[in-house]
Design a protein around this motif. Structure first.
Motif, PDB file in Angstrom:
ATOM      1  N   ASN A 116      -0.038  12.961  14.973  1.00 30.17           N
ATOM      2  CA  ASN A 116      -0.503  11.850  15.139  1.00 30.17           C
ATOM      3  C   ASN A 116      -0.152  11.217  13.682  1.00 30.17           C
ATOM      4  OD1 ASN A 116      -1.517   9.234  15.158  1.00 30.17           O
ATOM      5  ND2 ASN A 116      -3.687   9.966  15.268  1.00 30.17           N
ATOM      6  N   MET A 117       1.115  10.675  13.539  1.00 31.54           N
ATOM      7  CA  MET A 117       1.583  10.426  12.271  1.00 31.54           C
ATOM      8  C   MET A 117       2.476   9.111  12.247  1.00 31.54           C
ATOM      9  SD  MET A 117       5.058  13.148  12.086  1.00 31.54           S
ATOM     10  CE  MET A 117       5.973  13.570  13.583  1.00 31.54           C
ATOM     11  N   VAL A 118       2.872   8.507  11.216  1.00 33.40           N
ATOM     12  CA  VAL A 118       3.920   7.427  11.209  1.00 33.40           C
ATOM     13  C   VAL A 118       4.389   7.284   9.990  1.00 33.40           C
ATOM     14  CG1 VAL A 118       2.549   5.935  12.860  1.00 33.40           C
ATOM     15  CG2 VAL A 118       1.823   5.734  10.346  1.00 33.40           C
ATOM     16  N   ILE A 119       5.427   6.680   9.786  1.00 32.10           N
ATOM     17  CA  ILE A 119       5.899   6.335   8.303  1.00 32.10           C
ATOM     18  C   ILE A 119       6.097   4.787   8.301  1.00 32.10           C
ATOM     19  CG2 ILE A 119       8.112   6.392   6.944  1.00 32.10           C
ATOM     20  CD1 ILE A 119       8.530   9.158   7.942  1.00 32.10           C
ATOM     21  N   LYS A 120       5.555   4.210   7.287  1.00 34.07           N
ATOM     22  CA  LYS A 120       5.356   2.837   7.294  1.00 34.07           C
ATOM     23  C   LYS A 120       5.995   2.271   5.869  1.00 34.07           C
ATOM     24  CE  LYS A 120       3.396   1.537  11.379  1.00 34.07           C
ATOM     25  NZ  LYS A 120       4.156   0.806  12.211  1.00 34.07           N
ATOM     26  N   LEU A 121       6.236   1.044   5.992  1.00 37.10           N
ATOM     27  CA  LEU A 121       6.552   0.315   4.778  1.00 37.10           C
ATOM     28  C   LEU A 121       5.406   0.096   4.056  1.00 37.10           C
ATOM     29  CD1 LEU A 121       9.115  -1.363   3.498  1.00 37.10           C
ATOM     30  CD2 LEU A 121       8.282  -3.094   4.534  1.00 37.10           C
ATOM     31  N   PHE A 122       5.431   0.208   3.024  1.00 38.03           N
ATOM     32  CA  PHE A 122       4.085   0.200   1.784  1.00 38.03           C
ATOM     33  C   PHE A 122       4.479  -0.702   0.975  1.00 38.03           C
ATOM     34  CE2 PHE A 122       2.171   3.362   4.102  1.00 38.03           C
ATOM     35  CZ  PHE A 122       0.594   3.206   3.819  1.00 38.03           C
ATOM     36  N   GLU A 123       5.564  -1.013   0.374  1.00 39.92           N
ATOM     37  CA  GLU A 123       5.995  -1.891  -0.838  1.00 39.92           C
ATOM     38  C   GLU A 123       7.335  -2.309  -0.418  1.00 39.92           C
ATOM     39  OE1 GLU A 123       4.875  -0.634  -4.671  1.00 39.92           O
ATOM     40  OE2 GLU A 123       3.868   0.932  -3.790  1.00 39.92           O
ATOM     41  N   CYS A 124       7.706  -3.744  -1.017  1.00 37.22           N
ATOM     42  CA  CYS A 124       9.080  -4.315  -1.117  1.00 37.22           C
ATOM     43  C   CYS A 124       9.393  -4.927  -2.541  1.00 37.22           C
ATOM     44  CB  CYS A 124       9.194  -5.186   0.170  1.00 37.22           C
ATOM     45  SG  CYS A 124       8.272  -6.503   0.256  1.00 37.22           S
ATOM     46  N   LYS A 125      10.622  -4.960  -2.723  1.00 43.41           N
ATOM     47  CA  LYS A 125      10.906  -5.809  -3.951  1.00 43.41           C
ATOM     48  C   LYS A 125      12.060  -6.754  -3.609  1.00 43.41           C
ATOM     49  CE  LYS A 125      12.468  -4.907  -8.703  1.00 43.41           C
ATOM     50  NZ  LYS A 125      12.891  -3.756  -9.563  1.00 43.41           N
ATOM     51  N   PRO A 126      12.013  -7.789  -3.292  1.00 42.25           N
ATOM     52  CA  PRO A 126      13.122  -8.868  -2.745  1.00 42.25           C
ATOM     53  C   PRO A 126      13.776  -9.038  -3.891  1.00 42.25           C
ATOM     54  CG  PRO A 126      10.908  -9.430  -1.891  1.00 42.25           C
ATOM     55  CD  PRO A 126      10.674  -8.346  -2.901  1.00 42.25           C
ATOM     56  N   LYS A 127      14.950  -9.508  -3.735  1.00 42.20           N
ATOM     57  CA  LYS A 127      16.088 -10.042  -4.791  1.00 42.20           C
ATOM     58  C   LYS A 127      15.293 -10.727  -5.865  1.00 42.20           C
ATOM     59  CE  LYS A 127      20.755 -11.606  -5.479  1.00 42.20           C
ATOM     60  NZ  LYS A 127      21.938 -12.022  -4.925  1.00 42.20           N
ATOM     61  N   GLY A 128      15.358 -10.439  -7.007  1.00 40.36           N
ATOM     62  CA  GLY A 128      15.025 -11.764  -7.805  1.00 40.36           C
ATOM     63  C   GLY A 128      13.510 -11.385  -8.265  1.00 40.36           C
ATOM     64  N   CYS A 129      12.702 -10.337  -7.651  1.00 38.79           N
ATOM     65  CA  CYS A 129      11.381  -9.889  -8.131  1.00 38.79           C
ATOM     66  C   CYS A 129      11.540  -8.978  -8.849  1.00 38.79           C
ATOM     67  CB  CYS A 129      10.573  -9.760  -6.623  1.00 38.79           C
ATOM     68  SG  CYS A 129      10.316 -10.778  -5.603  1.00 38.79           S
ATOM     69  N   LYS A 130      10.471  -8.915 -10.019  1.00 37.80           N
ATOM     70  CA  LYS A 130      10.418  -7.977 -11.013  1.00 37.80           C
ATOM     71  C   LYS A 130       9.854  -6.851 -10.725  1.00 37.80           C
ATOM     72  CE  LYS A 130      10.444 -11.297 -14.991  1.00 37.80           C
ATOM     73  NZ  LYS A 130       9.942 -11.721 -16.298  1.00 37.80           N
ATOM     74  N   ASP A 131       8.646  -6.763  -9.750  1.00 34.93           N
ATOM     75  CA  ASP A 131       7.983  -5.833  -9.459  1.00 34.93           C
ATOM     76  C   ASP A 131       7.927  -5.440  -7.848  1.00 34.93           C
ATOM     77  OD1 ASP A 131       6.913  -5.251 -12.127  1.00 34.93           O
ATOM     78  OD2 ASP A 131       5.784  -7.099 -11.967  1.00 34.93           O
ATOM     79  N   PHE A 132       7.469  -4.461  -7.164  1.00 39.68           N
ATOM     80  CA  PHE A 132       7.074  -4.310  -6.117  1.00 39.68           C
ATOM     81  C   PHE A 132       6.105  -5.146  -5.394  1.00 39.68           C
ATOM     82  CE2 PHE A 132      10.458  -1.070  -6.860  1.00 39.68           C
ATOM     83  CZ  PHE A 132      11.014  -0.784  -5.529  1.00 39.68           C
ATOM     84  N   ILE A 133       6.077  -5.227  -4.267  1.00 36.68           N
ATOM     85  CA  ILE A 133       5.184  -6.175  -3.483  1.00 36.68           C
ATOM     86  C   ILE A 133       4.372  -5.345  -2.593  1.00 36.68           C
ATOM     87  CG2 ILE A 133       4.375  -8.271  -2.523  1.00 36.68           C
ATOM     88  CD1 ILE A 133       6.974  -9.476  -3.588  1.00 36.68           C
ATOM     89  N   PRO A 134       3.278  -5.273  -2.520  1.00 34.09           N
ATOM     90  CA  PRO A 134       2.616  -4.302  -1.357  1.00 34.09           C
ATOM     91  C   PRO A 134       2.695  -5.206   0.082  1.00 34.09           C
ATOM     92  CG  PRO A 134       0.702  -5.422  -2.694  1.00 34.09           C
ATOM     93  CD  PRO A 134       2.150  -5.731  -3.678  1.00 34.09           C
ATOM     94  N   THR A 135       3.018  -4.319   1.272  1.00 36.74           N
ATOM     95  CA  THR A 135       3.246  -4.763   2.412  1.00 36.74           C
ATOM     96  C   THR A 135       1.769  -4.093   3.157  1.00 36.74           C
ATOM     97  OG1 THR A 135       4.115  -3.003   3.258  1.00 36.74           O
ATOM     98  CG2 THR A 135       5.600  -4.736   2.067  1.00 36.74           C
ATOM     99  N   VAL A 136       1.697  -4.862   4.246  1.00 38.15           N
ATOM    100  CA  VAL A 136       0.532  -4.650   5.228  1.00 38.15           C
ATOM    101  C   VAL A 136       0.837  -4.713   6.463  1.00 38.15           C
ATOM    102  CG1 VAL A 136      -1.556  -5.183   3.279  1.00 38.15           C
ATOM    103  CG2 VAL A 136      -0.815  -6.962   5.220  1.00 38.15           C
ATOM    104  N   LYS A 137       0.119  -3.947   7.345  1.00 37.47           N
ATOM    105  CA  LYS A 137       0.274  -4.022   8.862  1.00 37.47           C
ATOM    106  C   LYS A 137      -1.285  -4.114   9.325  1.00 37.47           C
ATOM    107  CE  LYS A 137       1.294  -1.931  13.202  1.00 37.47           C
ATOM    108  NZ  LYS A 137      -0.103  -2.015  13.687  1.00 37.47           N
ATOM    109  N   LEU A 138      -1.528  -5.278  10.043  1.00 36.15           N
ATOM    110  CA  LEU A 138      -2.914  -5.188  10.774  1.00 36.15           C
ATOM    111  C   LEU A 138      -2.569  -4.756  12.187  1.00 36.15           C
ATOM    112  CD1 LEU A 138      -4.022  -8.721   9.735  1.00 36.15           C
ATOM    113  CD2 LEU A 138      -4.290  -6.734   8.402  1.00 36.15           C
ATOM    114  N   SER A 139      -3.525  -4.839  13.050  1.00 33.96           N
ATOM    115  CA  SER A 139      -3.383  -4.307  14.442  1.00 33.96           C
ATOM    116  C   SER A 139      -4.340  -5.107  15.322  1.00 33.96           C
ATOM    117  CB  SER A 139      -3.668  -2.797  14.299  1.00 33.96           C
ATOM    118  OG  SER A 139      -3.689  -2.177  15.525  1.00 33.96           O
TER     119      SER A 139
END
Length: 397
Positions: free
Chosen positions: A340-363
């Motif tokens: 019972n496992m997944v690999i999920k996106l946890f952070e992203c850094k769009p072009k122009g952003c200085k830092d990574f932004i947290p991502t979330v998935k509701l359900s």
């Protein structure tokens, strides 16, 4: 090697890769492995995973694979095929660590590249686990034939979705072969591009949660669903038209799924929560927007087995076109306990952003929110969704 073919991957990874490189080619991301079942891995497991990852840099798109994808995946342009032909997996993008029985995996790099790692990494972890713990597969043929015959008996249209948590490549290969032989026209296709090529089936899939998660992190949670749909349409112009509904709960999704999208998209994918409640909401939504539900499709795809399919099909009763995306129940019902496992996106850094932004998935299901707890709380508050009891089991790293 566990992954021996470049296209031993799910179609949705390629469709997402194509959309990313057209819309967000410079975006960077971080994916992480989530061990929902708290599985303890044997000593030396991480080192064996690393060996498999290293071997993947030898993979490339063959002429046969390209010809098949050009014939079946008509929505990809020549520029994308040139990109695929030049693509090579970079093991430096993946970090694998083990502390006792705990496995940690992180993928970091450009989003359009790293999105291809998710499915083969999970397939490697699953197959290697059963190999190293010496758990043998049993009764594959008889079990699959029986399922195929019963699915035909109830007239359930099937898409095989079992790559990520399969017992092994060989088991999935055998399962797809049996399903094609015994299901006829009810076997609609497989998510695995290589096996679709081998058995002359339609590769199945559209977009994943990560597509919506990136939009939510970058553009804001209130705009996430609409912008995700709009950008998908801009890339595919109406093709690949099954919309995933539950990244920020299906109730929130339907607020953005207006008449334009209800008419343009071919249908919806149910992936969490109560399928009966979801079906009624979908039917009502289409009717409210003057769309005949019988012209649309729901792909049901959350941990289905034969009993669940029977119940859902009986409940739908022809009111909308129903298709069933079935994975682990087909490719890892061999006498062992699937991971019972997944690999999920946890952070992203769009072009122009200085830092990574947290991502979330509701359900739509209790206890399956994924991401940083503080960001989940912010998302719930922004969308005015009561946190309820589901905050008790947030998966975070």
């Amino acid at each position: 090697m566990i992954i021996n073919y470049f296209t031993d991957n799910d179609l949705y990874k390629f469709t997402t890769m194509n959309a990313i490189q057209k819309k967000f080619p410079d975006a960077e991301v971080i994916y992480r492995f989530v061990n929902r079942g708290k599985t303890l891995f044997p000593d030396g497991f991480a080192e064996e995973v690393k060996k498999e990852i290293q071997s993947m840099q030898k993979l490339f798109l063959t002429k046969e694979e390209e010809q098949f994808m050009r014939s079946k995946c008509y929505y990809f342009d020549s520029v994308f095929f040139d990109l695929l032909k030049g693509f090579r997996y970079n093991p430096d993008e993946v970090t694998v660590l083990q502390e006792g029985g705990e496995l940690k995996v992180e993928v970091r790099g450009l989003w359009y590249r790293t999105t291809l790692w998710e499915v083969p990494l999970m397939a490697i972890i699953s197959e290697l686990y059963f190999k190293m713990t010496r758990q043998k597969a049993q009764n594959i043929e008889n079990t699959t034939i029986a399922k195929a015959r019963q699915l035909v008996e109830i007239k359930a249209e099937l898409s095989e979705f079992g790559t990520r948590r399969r017992y092994s490549f060989d088991v999935q290969d055998k399962v797809v072969d049996i399903l094609k032989k015994h299901m006829g026209s009810y076997m609609k296709g497989t998510s695995n591009v290589f096996l679709a090529m081998k058995y002359n089936l339609t590769p199945m899939g559209t977009h994943p949660h990560e597509w919506f998660m990136y939009h939510g992190a970058y553009f804001g949670y209130r705009a996430a669903n609409e912008l995700s749909l709009a950008n998908w349409i801009d890339v595919y112009e109406g093709d690949l038209g099954i919309a995933l509904t539950d990244t920020y709960t299906s109730d929130n999704f339907f607020l953005s799924f207006d008449t334009k999208y209800a008419k343009l998209f071919d249908g919806l994918r149910w992936d969490s929560g109560d399928p009966f409640s979801f079906t009624e909401k979908a039917l009502f939504h289409y009717q409210q927007h003057r769309v005949d539900p019988r012209t649309k499709t729901i792909v049901y795809s959350d941990a289905l087995n034969l009993e669940e399919i029977r119940k859902i099909k009986s409940f739908v009763n022809g009111r909308i076109h129903d298709v069933y995306g079935v994975g682990t129940y087909l490719t890892n019902d061999v006498g062992v306990k699937p991971l019972n496992m997944v690999i999920k996106l946890f952070e992203c850094k769009p072009k122009g952003c200085k830092d990574f932004i947290p991502t979330v998935k509701l359900s739509d299901a209790e206890g399956k929110h994924t991401g940083d707890p503080r960001e989940i709380a912010l998302c719930l508050a922004t969308l005015r969704i009561p946190p309820g009891d589901s905050n008790k089991n947030i998966f975070s790293l």
